[in-house]
Design a protein around this motif. Structure first.
Motif, PDB file in Angstrom:
ATOM      1  N   TYR A  54       0.855  -1.193   0.000  1.00  0.00           N
ATOM      2  CA  TYR A  54       0.000   0.000   0.000  1.00  0.00           C
ATOM      3  C   TYR A  54       0.887   1.238   0.000  1.00  0.00           C
ATOM      4  CZ  TYR A  54      -3.363   3.558   1.078  1.00  0.00           C
ATOM      5  OH  TYR A  54      -4.126   4.681   0.995  1.00  0.00           O
ATOM      6  N   ASP A  56       1.110   5.620  -1.777  1.00  0.00           N
ATOM      7  CA  ASP A  56       0.484   6.639  -2.603  1.00  0.00           C
ATOM      8  C   ASP A  56       0.651   6.291  -4.077  1.00  0.00           C
ATOM      9  OD1 ASP A  56      -0.248   8.009  -0.370  1.00  0.00           O
ATOM     10  OD2 ASP A  56       1.237   9.612  -0.574  1.00  0.00           O
ATOM     11  N   PHE A  57      -0.323   6.703  -4.880  1.00  0.00           N
ATOM     12  CA  PHE A  57      -0.210   6.586  -6.331  1.00  0.00           C
ATOM     13  C   PHE A  57       0.749   7.634  -6.843  1.00  0.00           C
ATOM     14  CE2 PHE A  57      -4.849   5.266  -6.336  1.00  0.00           C
ATOM     15  CZ  PHE A  57      -4.603   3.966  -6.709  1.00  0.00           C
ATOM     16  N   GLU A  58       1.394   7.310  -7.960  1.00  0.00           N
ATOM     17  CA  GLU A  58       1.993   8.371  -8.769  1.00  0.00           C
ATOM     18  C   GLU A  58       1.012   8.611  -9.894  1.00  0.00           C
ATOM     19  OE1 GLU A  58       5.963   7.719 -10.049  1.00  0.00           O
ATOM     20  OE2 GLU A  58       6.722   7.579  -8.003  1.00  0.00           O
ATOM     21  N   VAL A  65      -8.937  11.868 -14.254  1.00  0.00           N
ATOM     22  CA  VAL A  65      -9.681  11.847 -12.982  1.00  0.00           C
ATOM     23  C   VAL A  65      -9.491  13.151 -12.214  1.00  0.00           C
ATOM     24  CG1 VAL A  65      -7.874  10.657 -11.648  1.00  0.00           C
ATOM     25  CG2 VAL A  65     -10.264  10.501 -10.923  1.00  0.00           C
ATOM     26  N   LEU A 143     -11.335   1.059  -7.041  1.00  0.00           N
ATOM     27  CA  LEU A 143     -11.393   2.325  -7.786  1.00  0.00           C
ATOM     28  C   LEU A 143     -11.094   2.042  -9.253  1.00  0.00           C
ATOM     29  CD1 LEU A 143      -9.116   4.688  -5.594  1.00  0.00           C
ATOM     30  CD2 LEU A 143     -11.620   4.613  -5.606  1.00  0.00           C
ATOM     31  N   PHE A 164      -8.023  -1.271  -2.583  1.00  0.00           N
ATOM     32  CA  PHE A 164      -7.345  -1.246  -1.292  1.00  0.00           C
ATOM     33  C   PHE A 164      -8.348  -1.624  -0.215  1.00  0.00           C
ATOM     34  CE2 PHE A 164      -8.888   2.830   0.395  1.00  0.00           C
ATOM     35  CZ  PHE A 164      -9.200   3.551  -0.741  1.00  0.00           C
ATOM     36  N   ILE A 200     -17.671   8.945  -8.922  1.00  0.00           N
ATOM     37  CA  ILE A 200     -17.137   9.814  -7.860  1.00  0.00           C
ATOM     38  C   ILE A 200     -17.793  11.197  -7.915  1.00  0.00           C
ATOM     39  CG2 ILE A 200     -14.934   8.586  -7.789  1.00  0.00           C
ATOM     40  CD1 ILE A 200     -13.635  10.966  -9.252  1.00  0.00           C
ATOM     41  N   TRP A 207     -21.693  17.347  -0.341  1.00  0.00           N
ATOM     42  CA  TRP A 207     -21.119  17.513   1.002  1.00  0.00           C
ATOM     43  C   TRP A 207     -21.593  18.805   1.656  1.00  0.00           C
ATOM     44  CZ3 TRP A 207     -15.401  15.621  -0.048  1.00  0.00           C
ATOM     45  CH2 TRP A 207     -15.346  14.239   0.140  1.00  0.00           C
TER      46      TRP A 207
ATOM     47  N   GLU B  58       2.266  12.329  -5.929  1.00  0.00           N
ATOM     48  CA  GLU B  58       2.033  11.190  -5.048  1.00  0.00           C
ATOM     49  C   GLU B  58       0.743  11.508  -4.323  1.00  0.00           C
ATOM     50  OE1 GLU B  58       5.221  10.095  -2.489  1.00  0.00           O
ATOM     51  OE2 GLU B  58       6.575   9.727  -4.171  1.00  0.00           O
ATOM     52  N   ILE B  59      -0.253  10.660  -4.511  1.00  0.00           N
ATOM     53  CA  ILE B  59      -1.553  10.966  -3.949  1.00  0.00           C
ATOM     54  C   ILE B  59      -2.153   9.729  -3.309  1.00  0.00           C
ATOM     55  CG2 ILE B  59      -2.683  10.655  -6.194  1.00  0.00           C
ATOM     56  CD1 ILE B  59      -4.643  12.860  -5.369  1.00  0.00           C
ATOM     57  N   SER B  60      -2.784   9.921  -2.171  1.00  0.00           N
ATOM     58  CA  SER B  60      -3.370   8.799  -1.436  1.00  0.00           C
ATOM     59  C   SER B  60      -4.455   8.115  -2.264  1.00  0.00           C
ATOM     60  CB  SER B  60      -3.984   9.318  -0.135  1.00  0.00           C
ATOM     61  OG  SER B  60      -4.774   8.292   0.454  1.00  0.00           O
ATOM     62  N   PRO B  61      -4.421   6.778  -2.362  1.00  0.00           N
ATOM     63  CA  PRO B  61      -5.524   6.073  -3.029  1.00  0.00           C
ATOM     64  C   PRO B  61      -6.862   6.378  -2.374  1.00  0.00           C
ATOM     65  CG  PRO B  61      -3.670   4.587  -2.697  1.00  0.00           C
ATOM     66  CD  PRO B  61      -3.344   5.861  -1.943  1.00  0.00           C
ATOM     67  N   CYS B  62      -6.839   6.789  -1.113  1.00  0.00           N
ATOM     68  CA  CYS B  62      -8.071   7.074  -0.389  1.00  0.00           C
ATOM     69  C   CYS B  62      -8.393   8.580  -0.369  1.00  0.00           C
ATOM     70  CB  CYS B  62      -7.969   6.515   1.030  1.00  0.00           C
ATOM     71  SG  CYS B  62      -9.568   6.175   1.769  1.00  0.00           S
ATOM     72  N   SER B  64      -9.842  12.289  -1.233  1.00  0.00           N
ATOM     73  CA  SER B  64     -11.234  12.657  -1.524  1.00  0.00           C
ATOM     74  C   SER B  64     -11.451  12.943  -3.000  1.00  0.00           C
ATOM     75  CB  SER B  64     -11.680  13.834  -0.665  1.00  0.00           C
ATOM     76  OG  SER B  64     -11.008  14.994  -1.033  1.00  0.00           O
ATOM     77  N   LEU B  66     -10.032  11.330  -5.569  1.00  0.00           N
ATOM     78  CA  LEU B  66     -10.121  10.052  -6.300  1.00  0.00           C
ATOM     79  C   LEU B  66     -11.363   9.254  -5.926  1.00  0.00           C
ATOM     80  CD1 LEU B  66      -6.434   8.699  -6.295  1.00  0.00           C
ATOM     81  CD2 LEU B  66      -7.708   9.686  -8.193  1.00  0.00           C
ATOM     82  N   PRO B 149      -6.598  11.440   2.777  1.00  0.00           N
ATOM     83  CA  PRO B 149      -7.445  10.243   2.786  1.00  0.00           C
ATOM     84  C   PRO B 149      -8.722  10.451   3.577  1.00  0.00           C
ATOM     85  CG  PRO B 149      -5.627   9.956   4.315  1.00  0.00           C
ATOM     86  CD  PRO B 149      -5.390  11.271   3.614  1.00  0.00           C
ATOM     87  N   ILE B 150      -9.810   9.942   3.039  1.00  0.00           N
ATOM     88  CA  ILE B 150     -11.085  10.024   3.727  1.00  0.00           C
ATOM     89  C   ILE B 150     -11.907   8.813   3.335  1.00  0.00           C
ATOM     90  CG2 ILE B 150     -11.810  11.635   1.911  1.00  0.00           C
ATOM     91  CD1 ILE B 150     -14.093  12.480   3.634  1.00  0.00           C
TER      92      ILE B 150
END
Lengths: 353, 353
Positions: A54, A56-58, A65, A143, A164, A200, A207, B58-62, B64, B66, B149-150
């Motif tokens: 696990y 972060d994505f690049e 997206v 995702l 994930f 998404i 919100w 570098e971005i969290s797969p979780c 908001s 995405l 991440p959220i």
């Protein structure tokens, strides 16, 4: 995240459980060990991806997206049974729904077999994060999104399918039933939009009213249809049902509400219990006139709605013990957690060899 | 992308121009040298960010963005003038529009000063990518999105404000005016939704009809309002105007169409030229009955619409030399590229010291 540099996941440790305070588990992000990633170029098909640590994505700053909202998510749960098996609940249904959403958002998609295989791999690669029986579930978050750079004109050159996992407890904290605000201004979806798929783009736009409602002490928001503002649609992330006498009613699938998998199960179970189940347009008045109201969803399972407030008028409903919702909840959770035999063919056991 | 590991951008090389075939420049992604990134935690304000080498996030797969589509984009252009100055066009307006969108999507935002400063920094850090005079512009793409991440419940813990740049030529390839399809089924936006702000959630949901229209040979799609399906709203990424006699008409800003900056300028210029300008509901019939139709946008500037096709019926309009659109295009481009004196105070020169 460089999959090629990390060919193998860290082996699942000997510990049976991760260091989590299971009693305190809520519904939020918890970082686990591994995830699944597959990529696909425009015009090609998704091939088998791989389990990677696990991280972060690049992702390209110019990805579709991030710039144009081209993404879908799914949600499903893996449970650990009392006799230490691991079971999934209808993962094929999530795979099929992802495909419908991908068609709507112009993306290629994994086959249902690839989808279910990815889910199983992620569960096994995060086995110690599956809560003990009765303490929650391992929530899987697939995702599918446009990851390639695009400016101005199509096609999007690359897509990403990732899964994930996070251990989760209860979604709604209100054990005594939810208190909903029926939102009178902000709509969630409109005909020909994306309300019927798990895009998404359906979520952050509402919100603004979720935050307002929570400030006012409500548990969640119930949305009305955009065309007339007179009919009930769904909560932020759950379908709604009403009960009156022997009749259970839920808004029909007309493209603006999500085809919930728990919704589908509940329709079948309520019918098994001898109720007449109707899928139709549900005016607010019908809901307010109901004896019992509940919501369904992967996160919410089946949860009683204790009250709704519409234009400052609060209406209360039957709640707790003896409700259809509590019976449905118990039946569904017993199947999902392997406490009773699954005569429906809804569960999928993960082979741990 | 690790900003702290890359404290300084690569110095702008001595070459005046990047290795680009300027004559062939279209409107698409071109990787340039540097970008600006600023981050902000929940409950805090954006502080000054920094220029870093252009690279994947570098971005969290979780995150908001995405998972729930929490993101906005902007678009503006920097031009190189014939006397080698670099000018921006009303960047403050983009900064203000980003703020309105951030409020709608529950995000913090940079001040207008920070926004304009970031734009200037990105232009200077990619100076050799600004096309020669007359060959195009350096397109700036600001993004503001939820990066933290959220899962399930708010707040989003972190936000990202980034600006990157691409050299661009013409957006629409049709020099002889656009041929639009008036879309009769898929709507773009609905009242109380995000159609009035530059939310990423407005775009990929309508690709399905854009792709269909392009296959049918159309240049772009003109959307109708979701409430009635009778009134003209806008193109995929441009506002629409109609001309009849001495009257110029454009759909009013009622929350479902974008408050275009070029739209605002064109309203002022058309008025300067002696036209009566109306902002109101525009039924399809009024458009079909017009003498001239054109669209406006940062990418499109001012472009004649040669025809619209509605329910298989094609209507043609005045096009090319002698149209109001061609006069507006020339006037606007002359101001944007510094060929005439800017008496409006619309341009901002970038100090190159």
């Amino acid at each position: 995240m460089a999959p090629s540099a990390q060919p193998l996941p860290p082996s699942v440790s000997d510990e049976k459980y991760a260091n989590v305070k299971w009693e305190e588990l809520g519904f939020g992000f918890v970082r686990t060990d591994n995830m699944y990633v597959a990529k696909c170029s425009f015009g090609e098909s998704f091939q088998e991806g791989k389990i990677v640590p696990y991280a972060d994505f690049e992702i390209s700053p110019c990805s579709s997206v991030l710039n144009y909202g081209q993404g879908l998510y799914e949600g499903l749960k893996a449970y650990r049974t009392e006799d230490d098996r691991i079971i999934l609940f209808r993962p094929d249904q999530n795979g099929l729904r992802l495909q419908a959403g991908a068609d709507r958002l112009c993306m290629p998609y994994p086959s249902v077999e690839q989808f279910v295989s990815a889910i199983k791999q992620v569960v096994l690669a995060n086995k110690k994060w599956i809560p003990p029986p009765g303490k929650g579930a391992l929530y899987l978050r697939p995702l599918l999104f446009g990851s390639g750079p695009i400016l101005g004109s199509l096609p999007v050159p690359e897509f990403n399918f990732t899964v994930f996992a996070c251990p989760v407890g209860r979604y709604h904290k209100d054990n005594s039933g939810l208190n909903l605000k029926i939102e009178d201004k902000v709509r969630r979806a409109f005909s020909s939009g994306t309300g019927g798929v798990k895009s998404i783009t359906n979520y952050s736009p509402v919100w603004i009213t979720m935050i307002e409602a929570k400030k006012q002490g409500f548990s969640d928001v119930l949305f009305l249809d955009a065309a007339t503002g007179k009919n009930v649609e769904e909560l932020f992330a759950a379908n709604v049902f009403i009960v009156k006498g022997n009749v259970v009613t839920t808004p029909e699938l007309s493209g603006t509400i999500l085809a919930g998998i728990t919704r589908k199960c509940v329709i079948e179970l309520a019918s098994d219990f001898g109720y007449k189940v109707e899928e139709r347009v549900v005016p607010v008045e019908d809901l307010i006139d109901a004896e019992e109201v509940f919501c369904t969803g992967t996160a919410a399972i089946v949860t009683n709605i204790a009250s709704v407030t519409f234009k400052d008028k609060k209406t209360e409903f039957k709640n707790g013990e003896g409700t259809l919702a509590s019976k449905l909840f118990k039946t569904l959770v017993d199947i999902q957690t392997g406490r009773v035999e699954d005569t429906k063919g809804w569960t999928v056991e993960i082979d741990q060899c």
